[in-house]
Design an enzyme around this catalytic site. Sequence first.
Site, PDB file in Angstrom:
ATOM      1  N   GLY A  33      33.200  33.756  35.461  1.00 15.87           N
ATOM      2  CA  GLY A  33      33.488  32.842  36.571  1.00 15.87           C
ATOM      3  C   GLY A  33      34.167  31.619  35.968  1.00 15.87           C
ATOM      4  N   ALA A  34      35.306  31.207  36.572  1.00 12.74           N
ATOM      5  CA  ALA A  34      36.148  30.196  35.934  1.00 12.74           C
ATOM      6  C   ALA A  34      35.416  28.887  35.572  1.00 12.74           C
ATOM      7  CB  ALA A  34      37.363  29.926  36.817  1.00 12.74           C
ATOM      8  N   GLN A 180      30.899  42.512  40.220  1.00  8.48           N
ATOM      9  CA  GLN A 180      30.356  41.150  40.395  1.00  8.48           C
ATOM     10  C   GLN A 180      29.858  40.946  41.831  1.00  8.48           C
ATOM     11  OE1 GLN A 180      33.259  41.895  38.933  1.00  8.48           O
ATOM     12  NE2 GLN A 180      33.788  40.484  37.311  1.00  8.48           N
ATOM     13  N   ASP A 221      40.792  31.647  39.713  1.00  9.05           N
ATOM     14  CA  ASP A 221      40.789  31.432  38.259  1.00  9.05           C
ATOM     15  C   ASP A 221      41.916  30.511  37.822  1.00  9.05           C
ATOM     16  OD1 ASP A 221      39.433  34.193  38.702  1.00  9.05           O
ATOM     17  OD2 ASP A 221      38.735  33.377  36.794  1.00  9.05           O
ATOM     18  N   LYS A 232      40.182  37.384  40.957  1.00  3.35           N
ATOM     19  CA  LYS A 232      39.712  38.735  40.619  1.00  3.35           C
ATOM     20  C   LYS A 232      40.582  39.825  41.219  1.00  3.35           C
ATOM     21  CE  LYS A 232      37.148  39.743  38.442  1.00  3.35           C
ATOM     22  NZ  LYS A 232      37.541  40.137  37.047  1.00  3.35           N
TER      23      LYS A 232
HETATM   24  O1  MRU Z   1      36.139  38.302  35.552  1.00  4.22           O
HETATM   25  P1  MRU Z   1      35.319  37.246  36.208  1.00  4.22           P
HETATM   26  O2  MRU Z   1      34.033  37.747  36.764  1.00  4.22           O
HETATM   27  O3  MRU Z   1      35.147  36.028  35.329  1.00  4.22           O
HETATM   28  O4  MRU Z   1      36.221  36.782  37.453  1.00  4.22           O
HETATM   29  C1  MRU Z   1      35.717  35.771  38.288  1.00  4.22           C
HETATM   30  C2  MRU Z   1      36.560  35.499  39.452  1.00  4.22           C
HETATM   31  O5  MRU Z   1      37.622  36.056  39.641  1.00  4.22           O
HETATM   32  C3  MRU Z   1      36.069  34.411  40.372  1.00  4.22           C
HETATM   33  O6  MRU Z   1      36.448  34.664  41.690  1.00  4.22           O
HETATM   34  C4  MRU Z   1      36.664  33.077  39.931  1.00  4.22           C
HETATM   35  O7  MRU Z   1      36.444  32.862  38.573  1.00  4.22           O
HETATM   36  C5  MRU Z   1      36.124  31.939  40.697  1.00  4.22           C
HETATM   37  S1  MRU Z   1      34.460  31.574  40.246  1.00  4.22           S
HETATM   38  C6  MRU Z   1      33.935  30.214  41.075  1.00  4.22           C
END
Ligand code: MRU
Length: 330
Positions: A33-34, A180, A221, A232
């Site tokens: 998650g970013a 996720q 992200d 994602k």
């Molecule tokens: O690969 P991940 O699980 O790190 O991807 C996460 C996402 O794409 C989330 O939607 C994004 O980071 C926003 S989190 C607040």
Amino acid sequence: MIDQTKLPEKLIFVEYDDYKQVAEAIKTLVVRGAPAIGVSGAFGMALAALNSTANTKQELLEDLESAKKILIETRPTAVNLAWALEKIMKVAYEEDKVPEIKNSVIQTAKSMANEDLQTNMKIGKYGSELIDSHDTIMTHCNAGALATVGYGTALGVIRASKESGKQIKVIATETRPVMQGSRLTTFELRHAGIDVSLIPDTAVGYVISKSMVDKIIVGADRILRTGHVFNKIGTYQIALIANQHGIPFYVAAPLSTFDMKSNPKDVTIEQRKASEVTTIGDKKTAPDDIGVINPAFDMTPPELITGIITEAGVVKPPYEQSIKKLFKAN
Ligand code: MRU
């Protein structure tokens, strides 16, 4: 931190005392998650500062630069990681003496964690104004407390809507291949007492076409100054279907997710290992040595996005102008 790879079966907390362990945790999705990887990166730098045996400012800066290099290479798409590491390096360069640098790096990491929580609550407040009581909201991946320091971005909007007395339901996509949505979003929303139904990614078109969704909110992200949103894998196809059916598609993200310099073609999309696609748990679901394409993120163009919810307010199209104005004012 919570080991997110073990959820929902086990709630396990892990502790790290070396930045290399933090880098490995980011790479292997123990934390993801970013905003969460941004703040984890900052704490990785705090550990690098704390553990450094440098005697001079120069030596300490060299130790921090090498930690930064290892941490930044863990995941390339979420810009929050680079943002956090740059911010830490900036305060390190500003101080003169070794103890002051160490202290400043550690304090900055701690305040970034506190600020992230406050930021998400503000995103929640602005976003909840877009939600009506009895709405069913679709979300993708996990943009909740687990993906941030707490409260969440897209899920923060959902939480704030419930806290303001609105009755809402959520439809969460599974989010293949790492799940996720099914593992983390449903876990979090149930914990928060919010009505959530899980769908396979392949049912997005079905539920939207059957008028089962009023609004869509996802996290991000990286958001470019043009309003292109990297999130994602699967986000783009949800936005396309939403557009086809006239369903509002919102993105919720902090200002630290904006990349005001890059163009769409400059952004590296992380490609992840084939086994995420060819297995489910320990079970093989594809022939041996099959070719696999496994991008972790995709790009949604601005014309498919109804609004971007930030801690400084909601921006609407045309994004080049509204994002520029947002950054000028903040
Ligand atoms: O690969 P991940 O699980 O790190 O991807 C996460 C996402 O794409 C989330 O939607 C994004 O980071 C926003 S989190 C607040």
